[in-house]
Design an enzyme around this catalytic site. Structure first.
Site, PDB file in Angstrom:
ATOM      1  N   LYS A  42      33.783  22.268  34.490  1.00 54.58           N
ATOM      2  CA  LYS A  42      32.553  21.538  34.368  1.00 54.58           C
ATOM      3  C   LYS A  42      31.904  21.247  35.721  1.00 54.58           C
ATOM      4  O   LYS A  42      30.747  20.886  35.805  1.00 54.58           O
ATOM      5  CB  LYS A  42      32.805  20.156  33.697  1.00 54.58           C
ATOM      6  CG  LYS A  42      33.610  20.168  32.430  1.00 54.58           C
ATOM      7  CD  LYS A  42      33.447  18.838  31.728  1.00 54.58           C
ATOM      8  CE  LYS A  42      34.675  18.082  31.375  1.00 54.58           C
ATOM      9  NZ  LYS A  42      35.966  18.608  31.161  1.00 54.58           N
ATOM     10  N   GLY A  43      32.714  21.352  36.780  1.00 54.40           N
ATOM     11  CA  GLY A  43      32.271  20.897  38.105  1.00 54.40           C
ATOM     12  C   GLY A  43      30.955  21.466  38.601  1.00 54.40           C
ATOM     13  O   GLY A  43      30.261  20.846  39.398  1.00 54.40           O
ATOM     14  N   GLU A  98      30.786  28.169  41.627  1.00 56.49           N
ATOM     15  CA  GLU A  98      31.834  27.131  41.610  1.00 56.49           C
ATOM     16  C   GLU A  98      31.353  25.894  42.362  1.00 56.49           C
ATOM     17  O   GLU A  98      30.485  25.996  43.229  1.00 56.49           O
ATOM     18  CB  GLU A  98      33.089  27.654  42.318  1.00 56.49           C
ATOM     19  CG  GLU A  98      34.134  28.246  41.402  1.00 56.49           C
ATOM     20  CD  GLU A  98      34.880  27.189  40.582  1.00 56.49           C
ATOM     21  OE1 GLU A  98      34.387  26.053  40.448  1.00 56.49           O
ATOM     22  OE2 GLU A  98      35.959  27.525  40.077  1.00 56.49           O
ATOM     23  N   ASP A  99      31.968  24.747  42.054  1.00 57.38           N
ATOM     24  CA  ASP A  99      31.659  23.558  42.841  1.00 57.38           C
ATOM     25  C   ASP A  99      32.533  23.492  44.089  1.00 57.38           C
ATOM     26  O   ASP A  99      32.080  23.079  45.142  1.00 57.38           O
ATOM     27  CB  ASP A  99      31.803  22.272  42.003  1.00 57.38           C
ATOM     28  CG  ASP A  99      33.163  22.153  41.365  1.00 57.38           C
ATOM     29  OD1 ASP A  99      33.806  23.198  41.096  1.00 57.38           O
ATOM     30  OD2 ASP A  99      33.614  21.022  41.113  1.00 57.38           O
ATOM     31  N   ASP A 102      39.474  25.378  46.504  1.00 61.48           N
ATOM     32  CA  ASP A 102      40.529  24.604  47.146  1.00 61.48           C
ATOM     33  C   ASP A 102      41.669  25.583  47.461  1.00 61.48           C
ATOM     34  O   ASP A 102      41.596  26.337  48.435  1.00 61.48           O
ATOM     35  CB  ASP A 102      40.923  23.508  46.134  1.00 61.48           C
ATOM     36  CG  ASP A 102      41.799  22.428  46.712  1.00 61.48           C
ATOM     37  OD1 ASP A 102      42.470  22.678  47.714  1.00 61.48           O
ATOM     38  OD2 ASP A 102      41.848  21.319  46.149  1.00 61.48           O
ATOM     39  N   LYS A 130      36.929  24.297  50.790  1.00 58.13           N
ATOM     40  CA  LYS A 130      37.970  23.508  51.461  1.00 58.13           C
ATOM     41  C   LYS A 130      39.021  24.489  51.997  1.00 58.13           C
ATOM     42  O   LYS A 130      40.116  24.630  51.456  1.00 58.13           O
ATOM     43  CB  LYS A 130      38.592  22.548  50.445  1.00 58.13           C
ATOM     44  CG  LYS A 130      39.175  21.301  51.048  1.00 58.13           C
ATOM     45  CD  LYS A 130      39.925  20.494  50.000  1.00 58.13           C
ATOM     46  CE  LYS A 130      39.194  19.271  49.545  1.00 58.13           C
ATOM     47  NZ  LYS A 130      40.053  18.404  48.689  1.00 58.13           N
ATOM     48  N   PHE A 151      39.389  13.891  49.721  1.00 57.21           N
ATOM     49  CA  PHE A 151      39.156  13.882  48.275  1.00 57.21           C
ATOM     50  C   PHE A 151      37.674  13.664  47.997  1.00 57.21           C
ATOM     51  O   PHE A 151      37.171  12.554  48.055  1.00 57.21           O
ATOM     52  CB  PHE A 151      40.020  12.846  47.560  1.00 57.21           C
ATOM     53  CG  PHE A 151      40.128  13.189  46.108  1.00 57.21           C
ATOM     54  CD1 PHE A 151      39.254  12.629  45.183  1.00 57.21           C
ATOM     55  CD2 PHE A 151      41.035  14.133  45.687  1.00 57.21           C
ATOM     56  CE1 PHE A 151      39.303  13.017  43.847  1.00 57.21           C
ATOM     57  CE2 PHE A 151      41.097  14.520  44.362  1.00 57.21           C
ATOM     58  CZ  PHE A 151      40.226  13.954  43.432  1.00 57.21           C
ATOM     59  N   VAL A 152      36.988  14.765  47.719  1.00 54.44           N
ATOM     60  CA  VAL A 152      35.536  14.691  47.542  1.00 54.44           C
ATOM     61  C   VAL A 152      35.147  14.578  46.069  1.00 54.44           C
ATOM     62  O   VAL A 152      35.742  15.230  45.213  1.00 54.44           O
ATOM     63  CB  VAL A 152      34.814  15.907  48.182  1.00 54.44           C
ATOM     64  CG1 VAL A 152      34.738  15.771  49.675  1.00 54.44           C
ATOM     65  CG2 VAL A 152      35.482  17.217  47.804  1.00 54.44           C
ATOM     66  N   ASP A 158      34.702  15.636  40.179  1.00 55.99           N
ATOM     67  CA  ASP A 158      35.245  14.426  39.554  1.00 55.99           C
ATOM     68  C   ASP A 158      36.555  13.959  40.168  1.00 55.99           C
ATOM     69  O   ASP A 158      37.244  14.699  40.865  1.00 55.99           O
ATOM     70  CB  ASP A 158      35.511  14.682  38.064  1.00 55.99           C
ATOM     71  CG  ASP A 158      36.749  15.548  37.837  1.00 55.99           C
ATOM     72  OD1 ASP A 158      36.839  16.636  38.461  1.00 55.99           O
ATOM     73  OD2 ASP A 158      37.639  15.146  37.068  1.00 55.99           O
ATOM     74  N   ARG A 164      31.150  12.406  38.411  1.00 53.76           N
ATOM     75  CA  ARG A 164      30.412  13.683  38.383  1.00 53.76           C
ATOM     76  C   ARG A 164      28.911  13.460  38.491  1.00 53.76           C
ATOM     77  O   ARG A 164      28.183  14.315  38.967  1.00 53.76           O
ATOM     78  CB  ARG A 164      30.701  14.450  37.095  1.00 53.76           C
ATOM     79  CG  ARG A 164      32.126  14.969  36.957  1.00 53.76           C
ATOM     80  CD  ARG A 164      32.190  15.958  35.791  1.00 53.76           C
ATOM     81  NE  ARG A 164      33.530  16.212  35.307  1.00 53.76           N
ATOM     82  CZ  ARG A 164      34.345  17.149  35.784  1.00 53.76           C
ATOM     83  NH1 ARG A 164      33.974  17.909  36.788  1.00 53.76           N
ATOM     84  NH2 ARG A 164      35.542  17.316  35.253  1.00 53.76           N
TER      85      ARG A 164
HETATM   86  C1  PRP Z   1      38.155  22.525  40.173  1.00 59.47           C
HETATM   87  C2  PRP Z   1      36.981  23.332  40.707  1.00 59.47           C
HETATM   88  C3  PRP Z   1      37.518  24.723  40.753  1.00 59.47           C
HETATM   89  C4  PRP Z   1      38.992  24.526  41.024  1.00 59.47           C
HETATM   90  C5  PRP Z   1      39.262  24.799  42.469  1.00 59.47           C
HETATM   91  O1  PRP Z   1      38.113  22.588  38.793  1.00 59.47           O
HETATM   92  O2  PRP Z   1      35.865  23.240  39.854  1.00 59.47           O
HETATM   93  O3  PRP Z   1      37.337  25.399  39.532  1.00 59.47           O
HETATM   94  O4  PRP Z   1      39.307  23.174  40.700  1.00 59.47           O
HETATM   95  O5  PRP Z   1      40.603  24.617  42.778  1.00 59.47           O
HETATM   96  P1  PRP Z   1      41.559  25.792  43.251  1.00 59.47           P
HETATM   97  O6  PRP Z   1      40.818  26.580  44.296  1.00 59.47           O
HETATM   98  O7  PRP Z   1      42.725  25.029  43.837  1.00 59.47           O
HETATM   99  O8  PRP Z   1      41.949  26.612  42.082  1.00 59.47           O
HETATM  100  P2  PRP Z   1      38.898  21.588  37.819  1.00 59.47           P
HETATM  101  O9  PRP Z   1      40.083  22.299  37.258  1.00 59.47           O
HETATM  102  O10 PRP Z   1      39.095  20.286  38.501  1.00 59.47           O
HETATM  103  O11 PRP Z   1      37.896  21.448  36.610  1.00 59.47           O
HETATM  104  P3  PRP Z   1      36.418  20.861  36.555  1.00 59.47           P
HETATM  105  O12 PRP Z   1      35.502  21.916  37.135  1.00 59.47           O
HETATM  106  O13 PRP Z   1      36.190  20.655  35.102  1.00 59.47           O
HETATM  107  O14 PRP Z   1      36.374  19.594  37.348  1.00 59.47           O
END
Ligand code: PRP
Length: 179
Positions: A42-43, A98-99, A102, A130, A151-152, A158, A164
């Site tokens: 959802k990000g 993507e948001d 990581d 990141k 932690f952003v 979120d 969000r």
């Molecule tokens: C977050 C973000 C990426 C992922 C990145 O999603 O939106 O999809 O984590 O992390 P990574 O590089 O370590 O794989 P999350 O699973 O938190 O879901 P969301 O988008 O619904 O918040």
């Protein structure tokens, strides 16, 4: 919500300015093409909406939902598909939105899954990168901002499904997630 932030990293104005630059770059790179822009829920929802409305290229949109975090602050390396694309991407130019990247596990999984469907090309666009936390070899083609290992939250990102809807991107106070 703002009381839970230690500091604001990017204001609404900074975010919108950078989005216009990225949209212009994408328009240039896809001139004459009709890419499929894929948002990873959802990000991405706020970034996706702001980015595509700045683009002048003809696009189709689609969404996938992937989860890797649960309610924790650290990525587990476990990736689960909750919703797949509605349409085929065979022979199409695909731009993944993507948001945040990581560890990179989510995008690695997406690249592997979507490449197997024979698209013409796949590029990655992320609001935040990141880099210091990367565990797999993934590098986005378009990045709005680099962030450190903080932690952003906000602007789609979120903590335990909250924050969000903040229009800014900020760093969450440690006291909020170390209760
Ligand atoms: C977050 C973000 C990426 C992922 C990145 O999603 O939106 O999809 O984590 O992390 P990574 O590089 O370590 O794989 P999350 O699973 O938190 O879901 P969301 O988008 O619904 O918040």
């Amino acid at each position: 919500m703002y009381n839970d932030l230690e500091k604001i990293l990017f204001t609404e104005e900074q975010i919108q300015t950078r989005i216009k630059e990225i949209a212009a770059q994408i328009d240039k790179d896809y001139a004459g093409e009709t890419p499929v822009v894929v948002g990873i829920l959802k990000g991405c929802f706020m970034f996706f909406a702001d980015l595509v409305r700045q683009m002048k290229t003809n696009i189709e949109i689609d969404f996938m939902s992937i989860s890797s975090y649960g309610n924790n602050t650290k990525s587990s390396g476990e990736v689960k598909m909750i919703k797949d694309l509605d349409r085929t991407i065979e022979g199409r130019h695909v731009i993944i939105i993507e948001d945040i990247i990581d560890t990179g596990y989510t995008l690695k999984y997406l690249m592997t899954t979507l490449s197997a469907r024979n698209p013409k090309s796949i590029k990655l666009c992320t609001l935040l990168d990141k880099k210091s936390r990367r565990e797999v070899d993934i590098s986005p083609d378009y990045v709005c901002f680099d962030v450190g290992d903080e932690f952003v939250v906000g602007y789609g990102l979120d903590y335990a499904q909250l924050y969000r809807n903040l229009p800014v991107i900020g760093v969450l106070k440690e006291s909020v997630y170390k209760k």
